[in-house]
Design a protein around this motif. Structure first.
Motif, short mmCIF file in Angstrom:
data_model
loop_
_atom_site.label_atom_id
_atom_site.label_comp_id
_atom_site.label_asym_id
_atom_site.label_seq_id
_atom_site.Cartn_x
_atom_site.Cartn_y
_atom_site.Cartn_z
N ALA A 35 0.83 -1.21 0.00
CA ALA A 35 0.00 0.00 0.00
C ALA A 35 0.87 1.26 0.00
O ALA A 35 0.54 2.25 -0.67
CB ALA A 35 -0.94 -0.01 1.21
N PHE A 36 1.98 1.22 0.73
CA PHE A 36 2.90 2.38 0.72
C PHE A 36 3.47 2.62 -0.67
O PHE A 36 3.61 3.78 -1.10
CB PHE A 36 4.03 2.15 1.73
N LEU A 37 3.77 1.57 -1.39
CA LEU A 37 4.28 1.74 -2.75
C LEU A 37 3.24 2.41 -3.65
O LEU A 37 3.59 3.24 -4.50
CB LEU A 37 4.69 0.38 -3.34
N ILE A 68 -5.42 2.82 5.39
CA ILE A 68 -5.06 2.13 4.15
C ILE A 68 -5.22 0.63 4.37
O ILE A 68 -4.69 0.08 5.33
CB ILE A 68 -3.61 2.46 3.73
N PRO A 69 -5.97 -0.05 3.49
CA PRO A 69 -6.15 -1.50 3.66
C PRO A 69 -4.88 -2.26 3.30
O PRO A 69 -4.00 -1.77 2.58
CB PRO A 69 -7.28 -1.81 2.66
N GLU A 70 -4.79 -3.45 3.82
CA GLU A 70 -3.67 -4.32 3.48
C GLU A 70 -3.92 -4.94 2.11
O GLU A 70 -4.99 -5.49 1.85
CB GLU A 70 -3.48 -5.41 4.54
N LEU A 71 -2.92 -4.88 1.26
CA LEU A 71 -3.04 -5.37 -0.11
C LEU A 71 -2.02 -6.46 -0.36
O LEU A 71 -0.95 -6.48 0.26
CB LEU A 71 -2.83 -4.21 -1.12
N GLU A 72 -2.36 -7.34 -1.27
CA GLU A 72 -1.44 -8.40 -1.67
C GLU A 72 -0.94 -8.12 -3.08
O GLU A 72 -1.64 -7.54 -3.91
CB GLU A 72 -2.13 -9.77 -1.63
#
Length: 258
Positions: free
Chosen positions: A10-12, A55-59
């Motif tokens: 998410a930071f990216l 921000i949600p956690e993303l894969e």
């Protein structure tokens, strides 16, 4: 550090939107600013924004690469709208130069590497100083920060097929030319009256070489009118800044589908 790893994708995405915004944004996208400074500023801006948003956690999967493309497009489009309104000032200078006779003498803008009219470059520099004096660059950064309220980070697609978005962009182009016309009309109108007067003189005094007298006369009149109406031009520039923020917000609302 281990707690940050699940949120690293998410930071990216935040970093991609901020850095792509800096590629098009006035003042931050100039060549005179080293690329390392742009990347560092984008990194720290993204770092600050990351810890102030939910921000949600993303894969990292196939959808994640689509999100990267979407984030880059959002940053570029918002930055382009900001640059579009600032380009109206150079267009106004182009209108003035065409009437003054300076249209043949363009200069290379060291900030962008593109050719720009003499008067347009002067007005653009004054407008940038005005932008910095009223903290307009802070408002532009505030715009990319609040873009996540309209375009969530996990939104997958941008509605390019929406007719409202195409109409909105066309209206943005229209407002840009209207602002340029409003800035240039005092000088252009005065030079038109000078042309009319020179035409009358050419018919009444045929011995006078109007082409020799006309060019320095038009340059002198345009400089005098520029000095007189500069304060009025800055009022129009402030309206351009307001239109920039309004257009950025409207575009983000259309992208987000709200």
């Amino acid at each position: 550090m281990l707690d940050f790893l699940p949120s690293f994708p998410a930071f990216l995405l935040v970093l991609v939107r901020v850095t792509s915004f800096f590629l098009m944004m006035p003042l931050f996208s100039y060549r005179s600013i080293p690329n390392s400074h742009k990347i560092g500023l984008g990194f720290f801006m993204a770092w600050i924004m990351f810890y102030t948003m939910d921000i949600p956690e993303l894969e990292i999967d196939a959808n994640y690469f689509m999100l990267i493309i979407k984030e880059a497009l959002v940053g570029l489009m918002v930055g382009f709208i900001a640059y579009l309104m600032m380009a109206a000032i150079q267009i106004a200078g182009g209108f003035i130069d065409f009437q003054m006779g300076f249209a043949i003498a363009n200069v290379i803008d060291p900030q962008t590497g593109a050719q720009s009219p003499l008067t347009g470059q002067y007005l653009y520099t004054v407008a940038l100083l005005f932008l910095l004096s009223v903290n307009g660059h802070h408002l532009l950064l505030d715009g990319i920060y609040h873009s996540y309220q309209f375009v969530p980070i996990d939104q997958l697609f941008i509605p390019f097929g929406n007719a409202n978005m195409a109409e909105f962009v066309i209206r943005a182009f229209n407002s840009m030319f209207i602002i340029a016309f409003q800035m240039s009309i005092p000088v252009v109108g005065s030079l038109f009256l000078v042309d009319v007067a020179l035409g009358i003189v050419a018919r009444t005094v045929p011995q006078l070489n109007v082409f020799v007298v006309g060019l320095p006369l038009k340059i002198g009149v345009s400089f005098i009118v520029l000095v007189v109406v500069m304060s009025v031009m800055m009022v129009v520039v402030s309206e351009a800044f307001e239109a920039t923020l309004t257009t950025m917000r409207g575009l983000m609302e259309l992208i987000g589908g709200s």
